[in-house]
Write a protein that holds these residues in place. Structure first.
Motif, PDB file in Angstrom:
ATOM      1  N   ILE A  74       0.940  -1.328  -0.249  1.00  0.00           N
ATOM      2  CA  ILE A  74       0.242  -0.161   0.112  1.00  0.00           C
ATOM      3  C   ILE A  74       1.003   1.189   0.007  1.00  0.00           C
ATOM      4  O   ILE A  74       0.518   2.208  -0.687  1.00  0.00           O
ATOM      5  CB  ILE A  74      -0.957   0.063   1.037  1.00  0.00           C
ATOM      6  N   VAL A  75       1.859   1.221   0.734  1.00  0.00           N
ATOM      7  CA  VAL A  75       2.926   2.316   0.952  1.00  0.00           C
ATOM      8  C   VAL A  75       3.549   2.574  -0.678  1.00  0.00           C
ATOM      9  O   VAL A  75       3.668   3.674  -1.210  1.00  0.00           O
ATOM     10  CB  VAL A  75       4.040   2.219   1.708  1.00  0.00           C
ATOM     11  N   LEU A  78       0.983   4.288  -2.797  1.00  0.00           N
ATOM     12  CA  LEU A  78       0.846   5.628  -2.545  1.00  0.00           C
ATOM     13  C   LEU A  78       2.051   6.484  -2.871  1.00  0.00           C
ATOM     14  O   LEU A  78       1.846   7.579  -3.431  1.00  0.00           O
ATOM     15  CB  LEU A  78       0.735   5.987  -0.930  1.00  0.00           C
ATOM     16  N   VAL A  81       1.618   6.821  -6.622  1.00  0.00           N
ATOM     17  CA  VAL A  81       0.664   7.973  -6.919  1.00  0.00           C
ATOM     18  C   VAL A  81       1.294   9.361  -6.680  1.00  0.00           C
ATOM     19  O   VAL A  81       0.872  10.284  -7.448  1.00  0.00           O
ATOM     20  CB  VAL A  81      -0.676   7.888  -5.956  1.00  0.00           C
ATOM     21  N   LEU A  82       2.179   9.320  -5.664  1.00  0.00           N
ATOM     22  CA  LEU A  82       2.920  10.620  -5.420  1.00  0.00           C
ATOM     23  C   LEU A  82       3.693  11.268  -6.807  1.00  0.00           C
ATOM     24  O   LEU A  82       3.881  12.199  -6.868  1.00  0.00           O
ATOM     25  CB  LEU A  82       3.796  10.603  -4.375  1.00  0.00           C
TER      26      LEU A  82
END
Length: 194
Positions: A74-75, A78, A81-82
């Motif tokens: 999940i990290v 993210l 996505v960053l």
């Protein structure tokens, strides 16, 4: 040359996102065979030493690892996505945020891949120590799933390999971007002095 590079940088960012989602899907699937095959062999799930099949405790030993693997995936998503939030996929010139987002994704993915690989290898070895003769007897007696497959352990080479390829592509993209920005600056400065 900028147009070609910008087309590829978008592709590289999508590969990073795809690889992160792939790791997430892998983290959901790695326990599938273990659950189907080993969960019912426990006589008392509160005491994992009470089992019909010696070695079946690997299913319980992997629980903490699997939770961390899921959280790490999940990290990764993210951080991928960053890359899009900071416009790393479409900026003509890179700014500090673009370098930071690329660096964070790359550093985390490399560390996470090494951690996952080392743990998966340990659990694969533990899986191979299961008493498969006893497991086969248990499976025949209680009509449960039986497998000796190491598929979910072995496929991690492909899953994390794709993630590391994404890192290489992102780092290559930064190098390519810097060289184009330097060339453009040199041409602009050359035009001013002419």
């Amino acid at each position: 040359m900028y147009k070609k590079q910008m087309r590829f940088q978008k592709i590289f960012c999508f590969i990073a996102l795809f690889s992160s989602v792939l790791v997430f899907i892998y983290s959901l699937g790695i326990m599938t065979d273990l659950y189907d095959t080993l969960y019912t062999t426990m006589m008392d799930p509160t005491n994992i030493d009470e089992t019909w099949v010696p070695g079946s405790q690997v299913y319980y030993h992997m629980q903490g690892f699997n939770k961390t693997l899921l959280a790490g995936s999940i990290v990764m998503i993210l951080l991928a996505v960053l890359l899009f939030i900071t416009n790393t996929d479409k900026r003509r010139k890179y700014y500090i945020a673009n370098y930071v987002s690329t660096g964070l994704f790359s550093a985390f993915t490399i560390c996470f891949s090494v951690w996952a690989h080392s743990n998966i290898q340990l659990y694969r070895a533990e899986w191979k120590n299961v008493d498969f003769a006893a497991l086969k007897d248990f499976s025949d007696m209680f009509k449960t799933t039986y497998t000796e497959s190491t598929f979910w352990f072995d496929i991690h080479y492909l899953v994390f390999g794709i993630s590391l390829v994404a890192v290489v592509l992102l780092v290559f993209n930064v190098y390519w971007k810097i060289s184009l920005m330097k060339e453009e600056k040199r041409l602009v400065e050359g035009g001013k002095t002419a």
